[in-house]
Design a protein around this motif. Sequence first.
Motif, mmCIF file in Angstrom:
data_model
loop_
_atom_site.group_PDB
_atom_site.id
_atom_site.type_symbol
_atom_site.label_atom_id
_atom_site.label_comp_id
_atom_site.label_asym_id
_atom_site.label_seq_id
_atom_site.Cartn_x
_atom_site.Cartn_y
_atom_site.Cartn_z
ATOM 1 N N ASN A 62 -6.049 88.731 9.540
ATOM 2 C CA ASN A 62 -6.981 87.987 8.851
ATOM 3 C C ASN A 62 -8.461 88.661 9.136
ATOM 4 O O ASN A 62 -8.571 89.370 9.958
ATOM 5 N N ALA A 63 -9.327 88.265 8.512
ATOM 6 C CA ALA A 63 -10.591 89.061 8.434
ATOM 7 C C ALA A 63 -11.569 88.824 9.572
ATOM 8 O O ALA A 63 -11.994 89.528 10.316
ATOM 9 N N ILE A 64 -11.214 87.500 10.264
ATOM 10 C CA ILE A 64 -11.803 87.144 11.801
ATOM 11 C C ILE A 64 -11.085 87.787 12.694
ATOM 12 O O ILE A 64 -11.671 88.344 13.556
ATOM 13 N N GLU A 65 -9.646 88.149 12.655
ATOM 14 C CA GLU A 65 -8.939 88.891 13.826
ATOM 15 C C GLU A 65 -9.395 90.385 13.574
ATOM 16 O O GLU A 65 -9.567 91.036 14.805
ATOM 17 N N GLU A 66 -9.791 90.653 12.300
ATOM 18 C CA GLU A 66 -10.142 92.304 12.203
ATOM 19 C C GLU A 66 -11.379 92.219 12.874
ATOM 20 O O GLU A 66 -11.838 93.264 13.542
ATOM 21 N N LYS A 67 -12.275 91.454 12.574
ATOM 22 C CA LYS A 67 -13.646 91.420 13.189
ATOM 23 C C LYS A 67 -13.708 91.462 14.820
ATOM 24 O O LYS A 67 -14.356 92.168 15.508
ATOM 25 N N ASP A 68 -12.876 90.531 15.308
ATOM 26 C CA ASP A 68 -12.546 90.578 16.602
ATOM 27 C C ASP A 68 -11.841 91.960 17.215
ATOM 28 O O ASP A 68 -12.339 92.498 18.146
ATOM 29 N N LYS A 69 -11.167 92.524 16.463
ATOM 30 C CA LYS A 69 -10.537 93.908 16.974
ATOM 31 C C LYS A 69 -11.630 94.875 16.830
ATOM 32 O O LYS A 69 -11.834 95.765 17.764
ATOM 33 N N GLN A 70 -12.502 94.765 15.771
ATOM 34 C CA GLN A 70 -13.605 95.750 15.848
ATOM 35 C C GLN A 70 -14.821 95.780 16.977
ATOM 36 O O GLN A 70 -15.230 96.746 17.448
ATOM 37 N N ILE A 71 -14.783 94.471 17.278
ATOM 38 C CA ILE A 71 -15.841 94.266 18.317
ATOM 39 C C ILE A 71 -15.078 94.831 19.677
ATOM 40 O O ILE A 71 -15.973 95.390 20.506
ATOM 41 N N LEU A 72 -14.035 94.752 20.025
ATOM 42 C CA LEU A 72 -13.072 95.318 21.180
ATOM 43 C C LEU A 72 -13.229 96.665 21.082
ATOM 44 O O LEU A 72 -13.420 97.446 21.912
ATOM 45 N N LEU A 73 -12.936 97.167 20.000
ATOM 46 C CA LEU A 73 -13.007 98.980 19.583
ATOM 47 C C LEU A 73 -14.390 99.291 19.948
ATOM 48 O O LEU A 73 -14.703 100.462 20.585
ATOM 49 N N LEU A 74 -15.390 98.543 19.335
ATOM 50 C CA LEU A 74 -16.811 99.181 19.629
ATOM 51 C C LEU A 74 -17.313 98.973 21.152
ATOM 52 O O LEU A 74 -17.799 99.756 21.581
ATOM 53 N N GLN A 75 -16.874 97.988 21.768
ATOM 54 C CA GLN A 75 -16.967 97.809 23.259
ATOM 55 C C GLN A 75 -16.441 99.065 23.848
ATOM 56 O O GLN A 75 -17.198 99.754 24.876
ATOM 57 N N ALA A 76 -15.274 99.367 23.586
ATOM 58 C CA ALA A 76 -14.629 100.723 24.074
ATOM 59 C C ALA A 76 -15.387 102.023 23.929
ATOM 60 O O ALA A 76 -15.539 102.726 24.690
ATOM 61 N N GLU A 77 -16.117 101.826 22.672
ATOM 62 C CA GLU A 77 -16.968 103.178 22.182
ATOM 63 C C GLU A 77 -18.118 103.048 23.222
ATOM 64 O O GLU A 77 -18.645 104.155 23.823
ATOM 65 N N VAL A 78 -18.443 101.998 23.373
ATOM 66 C CA VAL A 78 -19.899 101.829 24.437
ATOM 67 C C VAL A 78 -19.331 102.440 25.885
ATOM 68 O O VAL A 78 -20.135 103.079 26.426
ATOM 69 N N MET A 79 -18.274 102.110 26.395
ATOM 70 C CA MET A 79 -17.781 102.316 27.591
ATOM 71 C C MET A 79 -17.735 103.924 27.463
ATOM 72 O O MET A 79 -17.936 104.403 28.790
ATOM 73 N N GLU A 80 -17.055 104.299 26.481
ATOM 74 C CA GLU A 80 -17.043 105.702 26.343
ATOM 75 C C GLU A 80 -18.419 106.443 26.491
ATOM 76 O O GLU A 80 -18.535 107.443 27.208
ATOM 77 N N LYS A 81 -19.182 106.030 25.842
ATOM 78 C CA LYS A 81 -20.678 106.527 25.885
ATOM 79 C C LYS A 81 -21.175 106.360 27.224
ATOM 80 O O LYS A 81 -21.822 107.435 28.042
ATOM 81 N N LEU A 82 -21.054 105.249 27.740
ATOM 82 C CA LEU A 82 -21.355 104.971 29.427
ATOM 83 C C LEU A 82 -20.827 106.178 30.254
ATOM 84 O O LEU A 82 -21.480 106.653 31.184
ATOM 85 N N SER A 83 -19.640 106.496 30.115
ATOM 86 C CA SER A 83 -18.928 107.441 30.938
ATOM 87 C C SER A 83 -19.395 108.681 30.748
ATOM 88 O O SER A 83 -19.800 109.274 31.658
ATOM 89 N N PHE A 84 -19.769 109.256 29.594
ATOM 90 C CA PHE A 84 -20.740 110.587 29.477
ATOM 91 C C PHE A 84 -22.085 110.306 30.185
ATOM 92 O O PHE A 84 -22.459 111.447 30.683
ATOM 93 N N MET A 85 -22.535 109.327 30.167
ATOM 94 C CA MET A 85 -23.964 108.961 30.658
ATOM 95 C C MET A 85 -23.625 108.943 32.097
ATOM 96 O O MET A 85 -24.571 109.728 32.901
ATOM 97 N N VAL A 86 -22.835 108.377 32.685
ATOM 98 C CA VAL A 86 -22.644 108.198 34.359
ATOM 99 C C VAL A 86 -22.295 109.700 34.486
ATOM 100 O O VAL A 86 -23.083 110.185 35.688
ATOM 101 N N TYR A 87 -21.544 110.570 33.987
ATOM 102 C CA TYR A 87 -21.625 111.898 34.315
ATOM 103 C C TYR A 87 -22.819 112.627 34.327
ATOM 104 O O TYR A 87 -23.147 113.511 35.437
#
Length: 148
Positions: free
Chosen positions: A102-127
């Motif tokens: 449903n839409a609420i679960e899809e929003k939660d899924k997108q939040i987790l994927l966005l958080q993963a994208e932030v972690m990826e950006k942080l990885s390059f920043m740490v590098y």
Amino acid sequence: MNYEEYEENLLLFNKLFEEGFNRPNLKTEKFIQLWHDVDLLIGREALSGPFYHVDMYYNCDYVFEGSHEHFKEIRSCEDFLNWCLSIIKYYKSKIKQVHAINAIEEKDKQILLLQAEVMEKLSFMVYDIQKDRWKFIKKPYSDNISQY
């Protein structure tokens, strides 16, 4: 990168660190449980240690010292970046495997994927922070950072 850019990178890192590692505001039990399970399963928590150290002390030198079993194979900034990205890739794959019904679960899924994208950006920043850190200090140990 000059020193001003290096400092700006550290400030941006500080802002993004909280976004990438705070518990997300999820609405559905399915994705709250997924966040918890994946967090424990893949050791996303392993990323938070070095990233927290960068946030607090402007480096994660201890990762390269070989004294922690978790980082035994990491000898360079490139090794560390690849290690981070492999964790995040696995994290994303586990999130993508769960179907939102449903839409609420899809929003939660997108939040987790966005958080993963932030972690990826942080990885390059740490590098970049860790690699460029050697330019701005004479001796690459955390006890010297207080001089600057």
